[in-house]
Design a protein around this motif. Structure first.
Motif, short mmCIF file in Angstrom:
data_model
loop_
_atom_site.label_atom_id
_atom_site.label_comp_id
_atom_site.label_asym_id
_atom_site.label_seq_id
_atom_site.Cartn_x
_atom_site.Cartn_y
_atom_site.Cartn_z
N UNK A 142 68.01 -53.80 -2.24
CA UNK A 142 66.63 -53.48 -2.63
C UNK A 142 66.54 -52.08 -3.23
N UNK A 143 67.05 -51.09 -2.49
CA UNK A 143 66.90 -49.70 -2.96
C UNK A 143 68.13 -49.18 -3.68
N UNK A 144 69.27 -49.92 -3.64
CA UNK A 144 70.47 -49.45 -4.30
C UNK A 144 71.13 -48.30 -3.58
N UNK A 145 70.78 -48.10 -2.32
CA UNK A 145 71.38 -47.03 -1.53
C UNK A 145 70.61 -45.73 -1.56
N UNK A 146 69.53 -45.67 -2.30
CA UNK A 146 68.77 -44.42 -2.42
C UNK A 146 67.81 -44.21 -1.25
N UNK A 147 67.40 -45.31 -0.61
CA UNK A 147 66.43 -45.21 0.48
C UNK A 147 64.99 -45.27 -0.01
N UNK A 148 64.79 -45.32 -1.33
CA UNK A 148 63.44 -45.37 -1.91
C UNK A 148 63.38 -46.47 -2.96
N UNK A 149 62.23 -47.09 -3.08
CA UNK A 149 62.02 -48.14 -4.08
C UNK A 149 60.83 -47.74 -4.95
N UNK A 150 61.03 -47.79 -6.27
CA UNK A 150 59.92 -47.45 -7.18
C UNK A 150 58.92 -48.60 -7.19
N UNK A 151 57.72 -48.34 -7.63
CA UNK A 151 56.69 -49.38 -7.69
C UNK A 151 57.00 -50.37 -8.80
N UNK A 152 56.42 -51.56 -8.69
CA UNK A 152 56.63 -52.58 -9.72
C UNK A 152 56.18 -52.08 -11.09
N UNK A 153 55.05 -51.39 -11.13
CA UNK A 153 54.55 -50.88 -12.41
C UNK A 153 55.55 -49.94 -13.08
N UNK A 154 56.23 -49.14 -12.26
CA UNK A 154 57.18 -48.18 -12.81
C UNK A 154 58.37 -48.88 -13.44
N UNK A 155 59.00 -49.82 -12.73
CA UNK A 155 60.17 -50.49 -13.27
C UNK A 155 59.80 -51.37 -14.47
N UNK A 156 58.58 -51.97 -14.45
CA UNK A 156 58.15 -52.77 -15.60
C UNK A 156 57.91 -51.89 -16.82
N UNK A 157 57.39 -50.70 -16.61
CA UNK A 157 57.19 -49.77 -17.72
C UNK A 157 58.54 -49.34 -18.30
N UNK A 158 59.52 -49.07 -17.42
CA UNK A 158 60.84 -48.70 -17.90
C UNK A 158 61.48 -49.82 -18.71
N UNK A 159 61.31 -51.06 -18.24
CA UNK A 159 61.87 -52.20 -18.96
C UNK A 159 61.20 -52.38 -20.33
N UNK A 160 59.90 -52.21 -20.35
CA UNK A 160 59.16 -52.36 -21.61
C UNK A 160 59.57 -51.28 -22.60
N UNK A 161 59.76 -50.06 -22.11
CA UNK A 161 60.22 -48.96 -22.97
C UNK A 161 61.59 -49.27 -23.56
N UNK A 162 62.47 -49.81 -22.73
CA UNK A 162 63.82 -50.14 -23.21
C UNK A 162 63.76 -51.23 -24.28
N UNK A 163 62.95 -52.27 -24.06
CA UNK A 163 62.83 -53.36 -25.04
C UNK A 163 62.28 -52.85 -26.36
N UNK A 164 61.35 -51.91 -26.31
CA UNK A 164 60.80 -51.33 -27.53
C UNK A 164 61.87 -50.60 -28.33
N UNK A 165 62.70 -49.82 -27.64
CA UNK A 165 63.77 -49.10 -28.32
C UNK A 165 64.81 -50.08 -28.88
N UNK A 166 65.11 -51.14 -28.11
CA UNK A 166 66.06 -52.16 -28.56
C UNK A 166 65.55 -52.84 -29.83
N UNK A 167 64.25 -53.13 -29.87
CA UNK A 167 63.66 -53.82 -31.03
C UNK A 167 63.72 -52.94 -32.28
N UNK A 168 63.35 -51.67 -32.15
CA UNK A 168 63.21 -50.82 -33.33
C UNK A 168 64.49 -50.11 -33.75
N UNK A 169 65.49 -49.99 -32.84
CA UNK A 169 66.71 -49.24 -33.17
C UNK A 169 67.92 -50.12 -33.43
N UNK A 170 67.79 -51.45 -33.23
CA UNK A 170 68.92 -52.34 -33.48
C UNK A 170 68.44 -53.54 -34.31
N UNK A 171 69.43 -54.28 -34.81
CA UNK A 171 69.09 -55.47 -35.60
C UNK A 171 69.26 -56.75 -34.79
#
Length: 577
Positions: free
Chosen positions: A427-456
């Motif tokens: 769950x936490x990957x050994x860190x002892x803390x878990x980020x909120x769902x909104x945070x990880x979803x925002x990170x994923x959305x940011x990554x997909x945006x960069x993937x769309x615009x910076x690659x073919x």
């Protein structure tokens, strides 16, 4: 009896406790998932040669490629390469160095090894260090086969005697016996336990290791790399072979079946010690009976209490272990310097004991209670040095700094006891803390945006925690469908229990190369794929751009498209929130 080996077997787990002077000195745990692999011999294939770091990665069929440093390539690397790959496997520009290898320096030999190794070559390798954390096993091409009294060195031409046999006449006697016994083309190392052994015992042991080598050669004729040719003794048998009759007086076992196995093994290697192998029949737990249960339990706790009332805290980071020394009742008394010294001295003894018990290796930093007097700091250093003399692992200790920190390095051969029987929290990957769902979803959305615009590329596999996957695919119009409609990307979500809730990992469809960080750093995916040995091309013309044509270079090792391998070697993108 001062020194004993206590073995507790329960289900699929075996715990071996070494007692020295009736105190617990070391604990080994063997399970089906955590079996000893040091000494195993494989016929393998070279996957990558990285001359920049003087190392090669070798495909042995294990979850992670093995690491071969050129310093572990051995003096007979050219002979093994020729034997397995033919006389033309050695490049012409290296043959002159090979002919003169006895006169080369260690650095020149490493450079020569890098020139001889080629991707796709067959190699005969042996594991010398267990896989630890994200690292694969460390291997050597210096093949050795250990017996009770001798270690056989195929292709060697010398007889060496353990330095621990110090008496000159005994060393000369052993060499004299073996000089007329060892066949041409072989070398041997005489082990410490051979001291005082007669000619027949040495001859029987030599015959045994030579027979094992012949069996390896027989398997080698038909073996296709990667393949296991020889499995060394398991942890229990190896400890009996190496320690029993030399340092320990008794073996006490609480499992009848294991007792019969060990008794049979001891009857072959040391018949005179069979009466010292005993079966424990008491109702009380064997560790309670031997009064070591408390010490065994302390290994699995980050907090270790000392008799004075002080305690130690053990914490593991990515790079090192950190030990914090905390004072107990002494802190409330007068003469603070003397009280701190007493606590630190007790802590030094306990730390040396716990590092061996837990089998902790690598860099260890200890935060002792502050001492003002340089003489007292020196006392702590001297106490640590004295205690580490009892430890068979190589250690190095630096003096205490002005901040009360002591740096220690300890030889690391296998994962620590705690790591060998535990897993990182999914769950936490050994860190002892878990980020909120909104945070990880925002990170994923940011990554997909960069993937769309910076690659073919327009198709991607995303590995996420199974719980997060259920969140992303929930509902008729799920978050996944919204992202695909927004970014015009085909997104495949794959649940992976090894991925924590704080992370995700991305690969191109059909590839096992992690592109998560590549996209975030705005690097070229094509360059990385070519460097990793994969050629990825988008289908041209009017075809569906979601389909990718992925082919492998001819010299790429087989089985690399298996995504399980990709998971084991991947680096995850962690949320920085």
């Amino acid at each position: 009896m001062k020194n004993q080996i206590i073995i507790h077997s329960s289900g699929n787990q075996t715990r071996i406790a070494l007692l020295e002077n009736n105190e617990l000195a070391q604990l080994f745990i063997e399970t089906e998932e955590n079996q000893r692999t040091v000494g195993n011999i494989y016929v393998a294939r070279v996957h990558k040669v990285l001359s920049g770091i003087r190392a090669a990665f070798i495909d042995m069929g294990t979850p992670k490629d093995a690491f071969l440093h050129f310093s572990d390539a051995g003096d007979h690397l050219d002979e093994y390469i020729t034997k397995l790959n033919g006389p033309d496997a050695i490049p012409n520009n290296v043959k002159k160095d090979v002919a003169n290898k006895d006169n080369l320096s260690n650095i020149e030999k490493q450079i020569m090894a890098g020139k001889m190794l080629r991707t796709g070559q067959k190699l005969l390798v042996q594991i010398v260090k267990e896989p630890i954390g994200s690292k694969g096993p460390r291997i050597s091409t210096d093949i050795t086969i250990a017996g009770r009294f001798l270690v056989l060195i195929p292709m060697g031409d010398y007889i060496a005697v353990s330095k621990k046999i110090g008496h000159y006449k005994e060393r000369r006697r052993l060499k004299g016996i073996l000089n007329n016994m060892v066949p041409d083309g072989f070398g041997v190392i005489v082990r410490t336990v051979a001291k005082g052994q007669d000619k027949k015992s040495l001859e029987d042991d030599l015959r045994n290791v030579l027979q094992k080598w012949e069996q390896i050669l027989d398997k080698l004729e038909d073996a296709k790399p990667p393949a296991l040719l020889y499995r060394d003794l398991n942890m229990t048998e190896s400890l009996i072979r190496d320690l029993f009759a030399k340092n320990y007086d008794r073996v006490l076992i609480d499992d009848p079946e294991l007792y019969r196995q060990i008794k049979g093994y001891v009857s072959q290697i040391a018949p005179q010690m069979v009466p010292n192998v005993q079966l424990y029949k008491g109702k009380e737990h064997i560790f309670d009976y031997m009064k070591i249960a408390h010490d065994v339990n302390s290994i699995f706790s980050p907090r270790v209490r000392m008799k004075s009332g002080g305690y130690l805290i053990f914490e593991q980071t990515e790079a090192m272990y950190v030990v914090d020394v905390n004072s107990g009742p002494y802190a409330a008394k007068k003469r603070q310097e003397d009280n701190s010294l007493k606590t630190n001295l007790e802590a030094a003894r306990e730390i040396a004991k716990q590092l061996r018990l837990r089998d902790i290796g690598g860099i260890i930093v200890v935060d002792f209670i502050d001492l003002r007097d340089d003489k007292n700091r020196k006392k702590i250093y001297d106490e640590l040095k004295k205690e580490f003399v009892k430890d068979p692992a190589k250690t190095n200790v630096l003096g205490m700094s002005d901040f009360g920190l002591v740096q220690i390095t300890r030889q690391r051969i296998r994962p620590s006891v705690v790591n060998s029987v535990s897993k990182v929290c999914p769950v936490c990957g050994g860190s002892g803390n878990v980020v909120t769902e909104d945070t990880i979803l925002t990170d994923l959305e940011t990554w997909l945006s960069k993937f769309k615009h910076n690659t073919s590329y327009r198709a991607v596999d995303i590995y996420v925690n199974p719980y997060l996957r259920s969140v992303l695919t929930r509902g008729i119009v799920s978050t996944r469908w919204k992202w695909m409609a927004r970014f015009r990307i085909k997104i495949s979500l794959i649940g992976d229990e090894s991925v924590s809730m704080n992370e995700f990992r991305a690969t191109l469809v059909g590839s096992d190369i992690d592109i998560t960080d590549i996209v975030m750093r705005d690097e070229s995916i094509e360059e990385v794929l070519n460097r990793e040995g994969e050629l990825v091309e988008l289908e041209s013309g009017k075809g569906d751009k979601n389909n990718l044509d992925i082919s492998k270079k001819e010299n790429s090792s087989s089985g690399r498209n298996d995504k399980s391998n990709g998971r084991s070697n991947s680096k995850y993108y962690k949320s920085s929130k």
